[in-house]
Enzyme design. Sequence first.
Site, mmCIF file in Angstrom:
data_model
loop_
_atom_site.group_PDB
_atom_site.id
_atom_site.type_symbol
_atom_site.label_atom_id
_atom_site.label_comp_id
_atom_site.label_asym_id
_atom_site.label_seq_id
_atom_site.Cartn_x
_atom_site.Cartn_y
_atom_site.Cartn_z
ATOM 1 N N GLY B 188 -1.071 -2.217 13.891
ATOM 2 C CA GLY B 188 -0.693 -1.455 15.083
ATOM 3 C C GLY B 188 0.617 -0.734 14.883
ATOM 4 O O GLY B 188 0.894 -0.240 13.784
ATOM 5 N N ASN B 189 1.436 -0.680 15.924
ATOM 6 C CA ASN B 189 2.681 0.089 15.825
ATOM 7 C C ASN B 189 3.905 -0.806 15.648
ATOM 8 O O ASN B 189 3.844 -2.024 15.836
ATOM 9 C CB ASN B 189 2.841 1.006 17.043
ATOM 10 C CG ASN B 189 3.057 0.220 18.314
ATOM 11 O OD1 ASN B 189 3.959 -0.609 18.426
ATOM 12 N ND2 ASN B 189 2.203 0.460 19.299
ATOM 13 N N ALA B 191 6.796 -1.086 17.312
ATOM 14 C CA ALA B 191 7.407 -1.759 18.466
ATOM 15 C C ALA B 191 6.721 -3.095 18.732
ATOM 16 O O ALA B 191 7.374 -4.129 18.890
ATOM 17 C CB ALA B 191 7.330 -0.857 19.700
ATOM 18 N N VAL B 192 5.402 -3.079 18.780
ATOM 19 C CA VAL B 192 4.674 -4.323 19.020
ATOM 20 C C VAL B 192 4.765 -5.230 17.802
ATOM 21 O O VAL B 192 4.820 -6.453 17.932
ATOM 22 C CB VAL B 192 3.204 -4.030 19.402
ATOM 23 C CG1 VAL B 192 2.436 -5.322 19.598
ATOM 24 C CG2 VAL B 192 3.143 -3.184 20.665
ATOM 25 N N GLY B 193 4.819 -4.633 16.610
ATOM 26 C CA GLY B 193 4.969 -5.416 15.388
ATOM 27 C C GLY B 193 6.186 -6.322 15.450
ATOM 28 O O GLY B 193 6.149 -7.491 15.063
ATOM 29 N N GLU B 210 0.566 -4.535 9.493
ATOM 30 C CA GLU B 210 0.114 -3.238 8.987
ATOM 31 C C GLU B 210 0.513 -2.218 10.049
ATOM 32 O O GLU B 210 -0.150 -2.106 11.081
ATOM 33 C CB GLU B 210 -1.400 -3.262 8.780
ATOM 34 C CG GLU B 210 -1.854 -4.286 7.741
ATOM 35 C CD GLU B 210 -1.776 -3.733 6.327
ATOM 36 O OE1 GLU B 210 -1.954 -2.513 6.163
ATOM 37 O OE2 GLU B 210 -1.518 -4.513 5.391
ATOM 38 N N CYS B 244 -3.903 5.698 10.455
ATOM 39 C CA CYS B 244 -2.524 5.299 10.141
ATOM 40 C C CYS B 244 -2.017 5.889 8.829
ATOM 41 O O CYS B 244 -0.816 6.032 8.637
ATOM 42 C CB CYS B 244 -2.371 3.784 10.133
ATOM 43 S SG CYS B 244 -3.726 2.920 9.373
#
Lengths: 502, 488
Positions: B188-189, B191-193, B210, B244
């Site tokens: 994912g992205n 920020a959430v990572g 990833e 991505c």
Amino acid sequence: MLPSPSSPSPARWFRTLRRTKSTEQSSKLSLSVCTELLRKSREALASGRTLREEFRLSQLEALVRMLVENEDEFVDVLHKDLHKPRFETVLSELILVKNEALFAVNNLKKWMNPEYVARSLVTSLDECFVVSEPLGVVLIIGSWSSPVQLNLVPLVGAVAAGNCVILKPSEISSHTTELLQRLIPSYLDTECYHVISGGPSDLTDLLELKFDHIFYTGSRATGQQVMQAAARSLTPVTLVLGGKNPCYVDRECDVGIAAQRIAWARFHNAGQSDVAPDFVLCHTDVQARLILALRSCLLQFYGPEPRHSASFGRLVNAELFTHVRDLVLASGKVAVGGEMDEAEKYIAPTVLTDVLESDPAMQQEIRGPVLPIMTVYSADEAINYIRRKEKPLCLYVFSSDRKVISNMMTCTSSGSFCANDSVLQSMMVVLPFGGVGASGMGSYHGRCSFNTFSHRKSCVLRNTRVECVTYLRYPPYEDRSLSLMMWASSLSRRSQAWCQIL
Amino acid sequence: MSMEKQAVERARTAFLTRRSRPLEFRAQQLKALQRMITEKERDIAAALKLDLNKNEFQTPLYELVGLESEIQLALEKLPEWAAPRTAEKTLLTISDEVYVQPEPLGVVLIIGAWNYPFALVIQPLIGAIAAGNAAVIKPSEVSEHTARLLGELLPQYIDKDLYPVVNGGVPETQELLRQRFDHVFYTGNCAVGKLVMEAAARHLTPVTLELGGKSPCYIDKDCDLSIVCRRITWGKYMNCGQTCIAPDYVLCDQSIQGRVVEEIKKALKEFYGDDLKTSPDYGRMINQRHFKRVTALLEGETVALGGESDEADCFIAPTVLTGVTGSSKVMQEEIFGPVLPLVSVGSVDEAIRFINQREKPLALYVFSYDSKLIKRMIAETSSGGVTANDVLLHYSISALPFGGVGNSGMGSYHGKHSFDRLSHLRSCLIKSLNMEAVNKVRYPPHSAKKLSWARFFILKRVRLGTLGRLALLAAFVALAALVAQRFL
């Protein structure tokens, strides 16, 4: 039965006060110094010099020279910090690091070369390989129990992989840290590699800075703190964390030899080791013999008065002494040893029996020359006990029955495993060393160190001139869908790359 | 107890029964997964069409074929991957067994993304199953049709206690992240990572992230632009730019920009015909939020090609922007849409400097006939992976580890790398309770003589075949007898 601890002498109070004052001063300096060192390191990195094989080799060779030329000084400071005998210092601290450095020197070319991967017929015009590149600036936070090894072995890996490093040895092993701070700038490149010192409060500030990898050896609580801070900047971490390493002694076993190996592992460095067996689960049939054998081993190793033996260490500081003393006083019964001297931070090699699972010695990490022995009625009971606890860094089993060993291994999990000996698996350059679960993540030693401190970048160099094969992947799909489907399904089953159709 | 917690507990209980460990079980589950893909291809394609307007030919090509290849590879290689891996011996360990034993980690949490919602969940799952783990699967709620389908299909084919599917939005994901896992695999992205890693840190759980970033694409001056642009067009506008590893922006000399735009225009016509909107092969933005985000990036920019959009349909035409600089709004975040900025650079040096000033991307692309230039680009920049003279390809070769570095992620997978990433590689040393004479060298009381013997034993390493080892063993035993004589 135990002698009451003698009251601290004025000299000792003074020393403690002085040390506290100097750590406070250095802690105020630490953060601004670190920021500056980080900036310097990034500049050195950008200059590209660490990318060159000759540079890395020269640094590794310089490190080896540093250990060889200053052997006596290292022996001296480790004696001051831990009362470590010369033999242990040379073997488990200096030679170990030298071994790692020489292994890296001998293999660096191979490690730095791109690794080509198997190509299929269709990709034969292309080059597919993995190349290792440095991560950037690495922070290594070493622990105090084997301060040279735990700081310099990761340093070897980081240097070999082409990174710049900020090394923070533990303030607890203060003499060794001071020596490292003095020696490293005289041997290694002063722009790329820096040694800093500081106390636990400095760690929080330090972790606010952005590194490209953080390598930490130490306690679980701090390991969590390190990982949480690293998460904020998406920094990968390697954590090698302490815990309680179980050791099962089976009834089918040469108790005499087992006792020697266990005693050596547990009582070297006065028990201050992340990898030594922390406690023994002993089959009830052999417990009495084991204790006798341990007693006789200890006599053989350290003589009737271990305090006077040059081969036996001391606890690193008063805090640890108190911790271990309190564990002993509150757990089970002393079967061997038990003598203590607070002024000297001396605790005799001690074996505890009649220990219960709820005793402090079975609940907390010991970090001292104390070996609790808990009775079990079968290997299965030992396995169940071990599985109830967190996954340890190391797991040991002593048995001449291969089935018992194999069962113990498959039914449990641990960072590493050793049958019929201990500690050795953590000293080998060819075996990755690290934890799992609560005992940590990531691993190092040998090639593994190089990989830990590298980014392995996948590269595909495609040929531009052969376009016809790739036409099949382009839209519009409907016209070519049938042939595409058939070709894709037949090829993908036969090969490792479905990119044939691409 | 929350539903999420229940699913995790069930998975852990199922894992502790040890049934996911035998290789036959793992193979059986993988084969069931393969059957699911073959038998339900229609349903999967239908769900993907509803989520992202992928057509029925794109789905097998980009989501399914890769998965089938990975399953086949895992089935074929599993015995080899799961076997003990022997290590080199020293003189001291010559009669011992020294090896690394791969073991399952336990319960893995797989959080999927919405752009390739099927593949990005199943691919890590293949690795998790092959490595003998249990896995809790959390598909992205943004691609809701695929999420629902996964929730229906997976329990029909694979063990539903070991591999439960948990669907839901942010609160459900947060509840999942409060539970303890043995590995968290997130796509994912950034920020959430960060939040995922912070949550995992509380339990000292290792993670694979990833993530994304702005993947640069450098075009050298002397190139066959028609081939180059066709490849870039394919990779960029596939799935409406929501990939991505899509080339995010182009770096090239000012003088070729005009032709780049022309060639892209030609390629677009070839691919999607004259009326893009009605082409069955062109995708849509996943939802209105992302539609608005990407169209906002066009404000104030020079649109050289495309620019049309239709909010009701979440349609954005393939767009090329020129005159873009490093400080433009469109250069501040990952585009993840069908907008391709062209940034002028006067030389390779400038391109390298531009790239190195930014966060490390997931992918780097370079188009050139000059292999020295390509190798220089690879050596002087850092990125998750590189494809030269094409785009996306390094993703599709199972032998190559796929993952990010720095802000684009940590850890890698695909093929054997998935297996290794989701295993614990446990170092094992098996000795026997004899040959004690040699060991005596390390025991106290210490002496200088013992030290020199020890130095000898520890520093020598051997690389011999079996016969050589036997001969050395014989010599070693004689040596051990000698040592025993001295110290006993």
